[in-house]
Scaffold this active site. Structure first.
Site, PDB file in Angstrom:
ATOM      1  CG  ASP A   1       7.958   4.078 -11.442  1.00 29.00           C
ATOM      2  OD1 ASP A   1       8.523   2.966 -11.497  1.00 29.00           O
ATOM      3  OD2 ASP A   1       6.741   4.238 -11.633  1.00 29.00           O
TER       4      ASP A   1
ATOM      5  CE  LYS B   1      -4.864  -2.152   0.695  1.00 32.16           C
ATOM      6  NZ  LYS B   1      -4.902  -0.703   0.430  1.00 32.16           N
TER       7      LYS B   1
ATOM      8  CB  SER C   1      -0.957  -0.045   1.200  1.00 33.35           C
ATOM      9  OG  SER C   1      -1.967   0.924   1.100  1.00 33.35           O
TER      10      SER C   1
END
Length: 453
Positions: free
Chosen positions: A297, A311, A286
């Protein structure tokens, strides 16, 4: 009942329209058309159940069941909370509660103190791990559910609770004044010139305490950081975004995709100053995946460890007027690259298996000796097995093999060879077990990679 029911009906109609939750068919002597007509009016349907069900049922039961049924048809994260469950959930996520600062576990029929929160009333009073809760305000808690016991201990700030503990074979009484307790999910240290910050969850205190950790790192000239998010189940989205602003270069951190449209959260960090390695595992989930994924990223750092949980959804909590509530999935989130990790997780840049073995905390409550059985014996055997002394499968029976293994360990540890797990032996076992946790292949690899940069 009509007024109470009408409020509930209005609420359920809204949920049904928004969530398109299916309502299953029911087997009864009435025709399908009859049942359909009842489904057009939930109040009449509940009345039909009340009049025809061959048992006792209340409207409150049916109301709660209706909400639970709708939410259970959606996804595994959407759920209904009773009032007590709602209170506990809000406390756990906020990181703040009112009480005395005891952490307890249910072991057999006993409620045992595991630790106390630093600075709390229980900590200041000197309550130790291993104390067994006997009564709260005169109420015997033997055999009670742990949730019921903790509810007895909690209360309003400034009020007093009297707790009797069994400690070292004697009953001792403590009168504690309840206070507001804040849970700090951040720990930090410096390891051979590399900063280490562990974040156990993203509660309402995370950003503040990460800030303090980074102040400490800056004061000591630290430029390389390991951020440990292993076993971090997530928490508040905003806290994760705020923490990301310490590490992720200016730009998107996460985009939350809702039915009403998308909302993007940003970092405004112009000049990242740390080289970063993030530790993740299968329990990193999460909000912890949002921070990890944003770092990966944007090339702000590398991920080390094992694939994360996956999640990729966002939940919001909605309180009801009676104190109960629900947690509803309201969105999916996308990482800066536009990818969703829901059901997939984050793949680490460098995969390393966890070398550590985790066991429940060994707590001294009474001597454990030959002939004893139960949880504490099995836990003793597990510790001795991990340390290389007990060769069999832990079975909870203290026989000759356990005795011999314990004697061997006591000789090695330089403590009295009694063959009894007394307080000194518990301390020694805990110490040597702690040394095994320092053999952390994932952390070692992260530090190695940072030192190569």
């Amino acid at each position: 009942m009509k007024k109470h029911l009408s409020i509930f009906i209005a609420f359920v109609i809204v949920l049904t329209l928004v969530l398109s939750a299916p309502i299953g068919a029911f087997a009864a002597t009435a025709t399908q058309d009859d049942i359909s007509s009842y489904l057009n009016d939930l109040g009449s349907f509940m009345q039909f159940i009340k009049e025809n069900y061959a048992g006792d049922v209340t409207y409150d039961q049916m109301e709660q069941g209706a909400i639970q049924g709708i939410l259970s048809s959606l996804d595994k994260y959407s759920t209904y909370f009773t009032k007590d469950e709602m209170d506990s959930f809000m406390e756990s996520t906020s990181g703040t509660f009112t009480g005395v600062g005891l952490e307890v576990e249910e072991r057999g029929q006993d409620i045992v103190v595991v630790s106390t929160v630093k600075g709390s009333p229980a900590y200041k009073a000197g309550i130790q791990s291993g104390y067994i809760v006997e009564s709260v305000d005169g109420k015997d808690v033997k055999g009670m559910d742990i949730a019921d016991v903790t509810n007895l201990i909690k209360g309003d700030k400034g009020t007093t609770v009297t707790i009797d503990f069994l400690a070292n074979g004697k009953t001792v009484e403590y009168k504690l004044v309840r206070d507001v307790i804040s849970i700090n999910p951040v720990t930090y240290k410096i390891i051979n010139g590399v900063g280490y910050i562990s974040i156990s969850e993203f509660n309402g205190n995370t950003y503040e305490n990460v800030s303090k950790a980074l102040d400490y790192m800056d004061q000591n000239g630290i430029k390389k950081l390991v951020i440990d998010l292993r076993d971090n189940p997530g928490g508040y989205l905003q806290e994760a975004v705020d923490v990301a602003n310490f590490f992720v270069p200016a730009g998107p951190v996460v985009t939350v995709a809702m039915n009403s449209g998308n909302e993007t959260y940003y970092s405004y960090l112009k000049n990242p100053k740390y080289k970063i390695a993030v530790l993740i595992n299968g329990n990193t989930a999460s909000a912890a995946e949002i921070l990890s994924g944003a770092i990966q990223d944007t090339k702000a750092g590398i991920l080390v460890g094992e694939n994360s949980y996956g999640k990729g959804t966002v939940q919001e909590v909605f309180p009801f007027s009676d104190g109960s509530g629900m947690k509803l999935t309201i969105a999916k989130y996308l990482l800066p690259s536009g990818r969703s990790i829901n059901g997939v997780g984050l793949k680490p840049d460098v995969e390393v298996k966890d070398s550590r073995v985790f066991l429940p905390q060994l707590i001294y409550t009474d001597d454990v000796k030959k002939g004893d059985t139960g949880y504490n014996v099995k836990l003793l055997q597990s510790y001795l097995s991990l340390l290389g002394y007990y060769k069999g499968e832990p079975n909870g029976y203290f026989g000759n093999d356990t005795y011999d293994a314990l004697i061997s360990f006591q000789k090695y540890a330089g403590i009295p060879t009694t063959g009894v797990m007394d307080r000194g032996t518990v301390d020694a076992l805990s110490y040597f077990y702690g040394l095994t946790l320092q053999n952390d292949a994932q952390l070692d690899k992260a530090i190695e990679l940072l030192n190569q940069q």
